[in-house]
Write a protein that holds these residues in place. Structure first.
Motif, PDB file in Angstrom:
ATOM      1  N   ALA A 142      -2.034  -0.019  15.458  1.00 44.75           N
ATOM      2  CA  ALA A 142      -2.090   0.960  14.371  1.00 44.75           C
ATOM      3  C   ALA A 142      -2.202   2.375  14.931  1.00 44.75           C
ATOM      4  CB  ALA A 142      -3.280   0.661  13.462  1.00 44.75           C
ATOM      5  N   SER A 183       6.465  -0.560   8.636  1.00 46.05           N
ATOM      6  CA  SER A 183       5.896   0.671   9.199  1.00 46.05           C
ATOM      7  C   SER A 183       6.618   1.910   8.676  1.00 46.05           C
ATOM      8  CB  SER A 183       5.971   0.629  10.732  1.00 46.05           C
ATOM      9  OG  SER A 183       5.173  -0.412  11.259  1.00 46.05           O
ATOM     10  N   PHE A 201      -2.201   1.244   8.076  1.00 39.66           N
ATOM     11  CA  PHE A 201      -1.697   0.252   9.031  1.00 39.66           C
ATOM     12  C   PHE A 201      -2.727  -0.858   9.236  1.00 39.66           C
ATOM     13  CE2 PHE A 201       1.130   3.697  11.010  1.00 39.66           C
ATOM     14  CZ  PHE A 201       2.270   3.199  10.420  1.00 39.66           C
TER      15      PHE A 201
END
Length: 405
Positions: free
Chosen positions: A124, A328, A344
């Motif tokens: 992340a 993403s 994330f």
């Protein structure tokens, strides 16, 4: 050459300096859960206790990762990551000591939970750095950057479990857990030292905290949470179902080959996806990818042997890295930059929760209906992703326009 896209990204000042250590740390993260299972199993002699401790680690990670990410977004990676890594190293030391001392299962579960709660979310943080680096002047390269992240994740989860299993098979289960922590902490510390590429933290104060919680709410993030939960269900059901299928056909060793085929097709597809600039909008790409995954899962019940099953998983495996990259891309375009790491992390937690739940449910379904019953769960998950992708055609277009300050 086609790979120039990846090379140009890694040649960006500061990019390789954070991406490579984050990738190193990911191998350690991928080793952690299985390493704990081997560690506890070697000392207790039972998979029941090992699975319980491993589950404690997974649940704690799913709950703790977003909280750690919230601190990262608020105070910055360089301030939060070092103490978090120290806490993780100490947690691993506590768990190893508890195992060596033949502690009760309750204490072992607590030790596993401490390890999971402090596990660094390096993926992340690396993705957040790519977004901060590229979104202003090179936003068109973000899909390639996230494809690179997806490939790094796939390689980590290919190498990590293999390494820890090899160490355990050689009679060194403690070395597997310690190696996992060493890689995670080393990669994380090097990442934290790269201050120039770290995203700027949000403003301090309770008002900022309330604003962060508000910015994480909305239709876009809800759809993404659903997609990650569903792909987690797919992963969990697929692992159990393929293994059961191989055992049913008297070739248990073929399960490892089938998983390897799936991973290799995914790596190739992810690499190719990052090389090309698709003209279709990301929500449209998402619908195509989830549709391909659904088609692949519909073919799974037709497999009559491990060989034909391996041929089918070439298709299902090939869809995964592009899907993860698209998740993403859509997260970055939907969520406010000041809470991107949290987003994330929450999506990762949703995927982990789905995988854990599916692994448990699939076992019961397979006991009753056989491996094809498990494949029904994978098809259901893929169908849910396709439906959510259809909803995303409207939701993501609106969210992407409204996310900026």
């Amino acid at each position: 050459m086609p790979s120039a896209n990846y090379r140009s990204l890694l040649r960006t000042p500061g990019a390789a300096a954070f991406f490579l250590p984050a990738s190193l740390g990911r191998v350690g993260v991928a080793m952690t859960g299985l390493g704990i299972v081997w560690l506890v199993r070697s000392h207790t002699g039972t998979f029941a206790a090992a699975g319980l401790v491993g589950a404690g680690c997974a649940v704690a990670e799913a709950l703790g990762a977003p909280q750690l990410a919230r601190l990262v977004d608020r105070f910055g990676q360089t301030r939060i990551l070092p103490p978090a890594l120290l806490a993780h190293a100490l947690s691993v030391a506590v768990l190893v000591s508890l195992v060596a001392a033949d502690a009760s299962d309750a204490f072992l579960v607590l030790g596993g939970a401490l390890v999971g709660a402090t596990l660094p979310q390096l993926g992340a943080m690396s993705a957040a750095r790519w977004a901060a680096m590229l979104r202003t002047t090179r936003a068109a390269e973000l899909p390639t950057a996230f494809a690179l992240e997806s490939l790094s994740n796939a390689v980590g989860y290919l190498l990590g479990p293999t390494m820890v299993s090899a160490l355990a098979a050689a009679g060194h289960p403690v070395a597997g857990t310690v190696s996992a922590a060493t890689l995670s902490v080393t990669g994380g510390l090097i990442l934290a030292a790269q201050r120039g590429s770290a995203p700027s933290p949000e403003d301090h104060g309770e008002r900022a905290a309330r604003k962060s919680r508000t910015l994480l709410c909305g239709g876009g993030i809800g759809v993404l949470m659903g997609l990650n939960l569903a792909i987690g269900v797919f992963f969990g059901a697929m692992q159990v179902s393929v293994t059961a299928f191989a055992v049913e056909h008297g070739e248990p060793d073929s399960a490892a080959v089938i998983f390897a085929v799936s991973n290799c097709s995914g790596l190739l597809a992810g690499w190719l996806y990052g090389l090309r600039r698709c003209r279709a909008a990301p929500p449209v790409q998402l619908l195509v990818a989830t549709g391909a995954l659904l088609l692949g899962t519909l073919l799974l019940p037709t497999a009559g042997s491990p060989f034909t099953l391996g041929a089918v998983v070439v298709l299902t495996g090939a869809t995964i890295p592009p899907l993860l990259a698209l998740f993403s891309v859509l997260t970055e375009s939907t969520v406010h930059p000041t809470v991107l790491t949290q987003a994330f992390a929450w999506l990762g937690s949703a995927g982990a929760a789905g995988s854990a739940a599916a692994a448990a449910v699939s076992g019961r379904v397979i006991d009753s209906l056989g491996p094809h019953g498990g494949f029904t769960i994978t098809t259901t998950a893929a169908a849910a992703m396709t439906v959510l992708s259809l909803a995303g055609l409207r939701v993501f277009g609106f969210s992407a326009q409204s996310r900026r300050p």
